[in-house]
Design a protein around this motif. Structure first.
Motif, PDB file in Angstrom:
ATOM      1  N   ARG A 143     -34.042  -1.948 -30.356  1.00 39.76           N
ATOM      2  CA  ARG A 143     -34.583  -1.978 -31.208  1.00 39.76           C
ATOM      3  C   ARG A 143     -35.439  -1.217 -32.104  1.00 39.76           C
ATOM      4  N   PHE A 144     -36.103  -0.753 -30.809  1.00 38.19           N
ATOM      5  CA  PHE A 144     -37.159  -0.326 -31.523  1.00 38.19           C
ATOM      6  C   PHE A 144     -37.488   1.517 -30.584  1.00 38.19           C
ATOM      7  N   LEU A 172     -44.625   3.285 -32.720  1.00 36.10           N
ATOM      8  CA  LEU A 172     -43.076   2.408 -32.125  1.00 36.10           C
ATOM      9  C   LEU A 172     -42.049   2.814 -33.533  1.00 36.10           C
ATOM     10  N   PRO A 186     -39.105   0.972 -35.477  1.00 37.91           N
ATOM     11  CA  PRO A 186     -37.815   0.255 -35.517  1.00 37.91           C
ATOM     12  C   PRO A 186     -36.481   1.287 -35.404  1.00 37.91           C
TER      13      PRO A 186
END
Length: 156
Positions: A136-137, A149, A151
């Motif tokens: 997801r990251f 960070l 997405p």
């Protein structure tokens, strides 16, 4: 030695070096194979999740993809003109990310090595990249003492 990575099965250790080479070490025997092809220092290396491929990032502004079984260069992915400092495969093996001196994140689709994302993130060089286990990251670290960070969506 600038960088090192264990294969997913822990049988092979890859090391990246200032002598323009990558070495694949057999952990059980301590013997190594030398991979040559970079024109300058090799900073980091990363195995694909299946252990079949090794990606390397270099001062020569390229990411190179090596066949681990054959010990040969399979593909060269160009950066621009600036060194690339880090490389990371996604946990599912479908994406490859690289960062470097030009402050940019690049993401390639592994199926065909098409560059699908490129963006400038920082005011300074980027030295680290890693995918979260759930993808997801994507985290990227820079020389400006910041971490990013992001997405993760490969297309942007």
């Amino acid at each position: 030695m600038y960088g090192a990575a264990f294969s997913p099965d822990d049988k092979t250790l890859a090391t990246a070096s200032r002598d323009k080479t990558v070495r694949l070490w057999d952990v059980a025997t301590g013997t190594s194979r030398v991979l040559r092809g970079h024109a300058s220092d090799v900073f980091r290396c990363a195995f694909s999740p299946d252990g079949c491929w090794l990606a390397t990032a270099s001062q020569d502004a390229t990411v190179r993809i090596w066949s681990v079984a054959e010990g040969r260069l399979a593909r060269t992915l160009p950066g621009r003109k600036d060194p690339l400092y880090a490389v990371a495969y996604s946990p599912d093996g479908q994406w490859l990310a690289a960062v470097g001196d030009d402050r940019r994140l690049r993401v390639w689709r592994v199926a065909d090595y098409e560059l699908v994302r490129e963006e400038r993130l920082s005011s300074d060089a980027l030295f680290a990249a890693a995918f979260a286990p759930d993808q997801r990251f994507l985290v990227v670290g820079g020389g400006d003492a910041r971490g990013y960070l992001i997405p993760f969506s490969p297309l942007r």
